[in-house]
Design an enzyme around this catalytic site. Structure first.
Site, PDB file in Angstrom:
ATOM      1  N   ASP A  21       0.678  -0.866  -0.061  1.00 14.99           N
ATOM      2  CA  ASP A  21       0.052   0.277  -0.016  1.00 14.99           C
ATOM      3  C   ASP A  21       0.541   1.027   0.086  1.00 14.99           C
ATOM      4  OD1 ASP A  21      -2.162   1.646  -0.269  1.00 14.99           O
ATOM      5  OD2 ASP A  21      -2.758   1.136   2.008  1.00 14.99           O
ATOM      6  N   ASN A  69     -10.133  -2.257  -6.100  1.00 12.28           N
ATOM      7  CA  ASN A  69      -9.690  -1.506  -6.860  1.00 12.28           C
ATOM      8  C   ASN A  69     -10.320  -1.308  -8.268  1.00 12.28           C
ATOM      9  OD1 ASN A  69      -7.075  -2.931  -5.338  1.00 12.28           O
ATOM     10  ND2 ASN A  69      -8.582  -1.643  -4.758  1.00 12.28           N
TER      11      ASN A  69
HETATM   12  C1  FPP Z   1      -1.490   0.407  -3.058  1.00  8.11           C
HETATM   13  O1  FPP Z   1      -1.378   1.604  -3.430  1.00  8.11           O
HETATM   14  C2  FPP Z   1      -1.431  -0.208  -4.255  1.00  8.11           C
HETATM   15  C3  FPP Z   1      -2.244  -1.107  -5.121  1.00  8.11           C
HETATM   16  C4  FPP Z   1      -3.303  -0.807  -5.584  1.00  8.11           C
HETATM   17  C5  FPP Z   1      -1.668  -1.957  -6.497  1.00  8.11           C
HETATM   18  C6  FPP Z   1      -0.296  -2.436  -6.104  1.00  8.11           C
HETATM   19  C7  FPP Z   1       0.421  -3.204  -7.854  1.00  8.11           C
HETATM   20  C8  FPP Z   1       1.586  -2.513  -7.629  1.00  8.11           C
HETATM   21  C9  FPP Z   1       2.791  -2.724  -6.581  1.00  8.11           C
HETATM   22  C10 FPP Z   1       2.238  -2.656  -8.774  1.00  8.11           C
HETATM   23  C11 FPP Z   1       2.475  -3.855  -9.793  1.00  8.11           C
HETATM   24  C12 FPP Z   1       2.619  -5.448  -8.910  1.00  8.11           C
HETATM   25  C13 FPP Z   1       2.626  -6.689  -9.774  1.00  8.11           C
HETATM   26  C14 FPP Z   1       2.248  -7.479  -9.127  1.00  8.11           C
HETATM   27  C15 FPP Z   1       3.553  -6.510 -10.458  1.00  8.11           C
HETATM   28  P1  FPP Z   1      -2.910   2.659  -3.658  1.00  8.11           P
HETATM   29  O2  FPP Z   1      -2.804   3.171  -4.643  1.00  8.11           O
HETATM   30  O3  FPP Z   1      -4.017   2.530  -2.816  1.00  8.11           O
HETATM   31  O4  FPP Z   1      -1.749   3.866  -2.510  1.00  8.11           O
HETATM   32  P2  FPP Z   1      -2.246   5.208  -1.423  1.00  8.11           P
HETATM   33  O5  FPP Z   1      -3.485   4.473  -0.351  1.00  8.11           O
HETATM   34  O6  FPP Z   1      -1.850   5.535  -1.268  1.00  8.11           O
HETATM   35  O7  FPP Z   1      -3.304   5.357  -3.054  1.00  8.11           O
END
Ligand code: FPP
Length: 247
Positions: A21, A69
């Protein structure tokens, strides 16, 4: 000091799960678009996967995309999907070199066909690798997983394949997406949020939880070691007393 030296290799968690996250906040802090956060998040995915395999962790499960998501703006969903296909294509070599088998859990039918195809290809090509199982949770939601399991078990009861009296933990386990995986020993969540967010609710019943303020794109192998050291300092009692454990 390199924290690696403080890790007891004979007491590693068998299954580490991570809620990655903070990509969005990482980008925002730098005045960048959220997409850059996700892009940099993929770098942390690579170092974490490699570090876990090198240490000897047998199972690593990453929460890459939740059922919730899908409700994000279309542009962000498309960006994440593109990153996933790109990563799967690019990381095949790393998976093979590190003897890592790819696995996935979730409602995969909802994913774009291109991702399903790429995912199945990499899963097939790495199926005989044996050092570590890397599971990507994609379009994954724990409640949905449990609903599916309940429906499938109910169907079997209706068809007299199983009787209600025989339903136990192992039957539930067999009907989850994670049926091939051991239960989670250590769950890590980055970015300072102290939530589980519909991730592996059944499987983390006795997991040790580790929360860090570090945002996912800043998560390094040293942060991973910190989590493992914290895990190794804890006494896992599984409901028993401390005296019973020490016997
Ligand atoms: C949360 O950060 C992260 C995600 C929803 C997606 C995770 C994906 C990756 C790390 C990239 C691709 C993955 C792989 C396995 C290659 P957020 O967007 O919720 O962050 P925030 O809470 O700060 O808005």
């Amino acid at each position: 000091m390199n924290l690696l030296e403080s890790i007891h290799l004979d007491n590693l968690p068998k299954h580490v799960a991570i809620i990655m996250d903070g990509n969005g906040r990482w980008a925002k802090q730098k005045g960048l678009l959220r997409a850059f956060g996700h892009e940099n998040g993929t770098k942390s995915v690579r170092t974490t996967v490699e570090s876990c395999a090198k240490l000897g962790i047998e199972n690593l499960t990453l929460y890459a995309f939740s059922t919730e998501n899908w409700n994000r703006p279309k542009l962000e969903v498309d960006t994440l999907m593109k990153l996933l296909v790109h990563s799967l294509k690019n990381e095949l070599k790393t998976l093979q070199e590190n003897n890592i088998k790819l696995n996935s859990i979730g409602n995969l039918n909802r994913l774009p066909k291109s991702i399903q195809k790429e995912l199945n290809e990499v899963i097939t090509l790495t199926k005989d690798n044996s050092k570590m199982v890397l599971t990507l949770a994609l379009s994954y939601g724990s409640r949905e997983e449990l609903i599916n399991a309940i429906k499938n078990i109910s169907d079997k009861v209706k068809n007299n394949t199983i009787s209600i009296d025989t339903i136990d933990e192992s039957i539930i386990n067999e009907h989850l997406y994670t049926h091939n995986l051991p239960e989670v020993d250590l769950l890590i969540r980055t970015s300072g949020e102290h939530r589980i967010s519909n991730f592996l609710l059944w499987q983390i019943a006795y997991a040790e939880l580790f929360f860090t303020d570090v945002l996912w794109p800043d998560f390094t192998e040293q942060h991973l070691y910190e989590a493992i050291i914290s895990y190794q300092k804890r006494e896992r009692r599984f409901g028993k007393t401390s005296e019973q454990i020490k016997k």
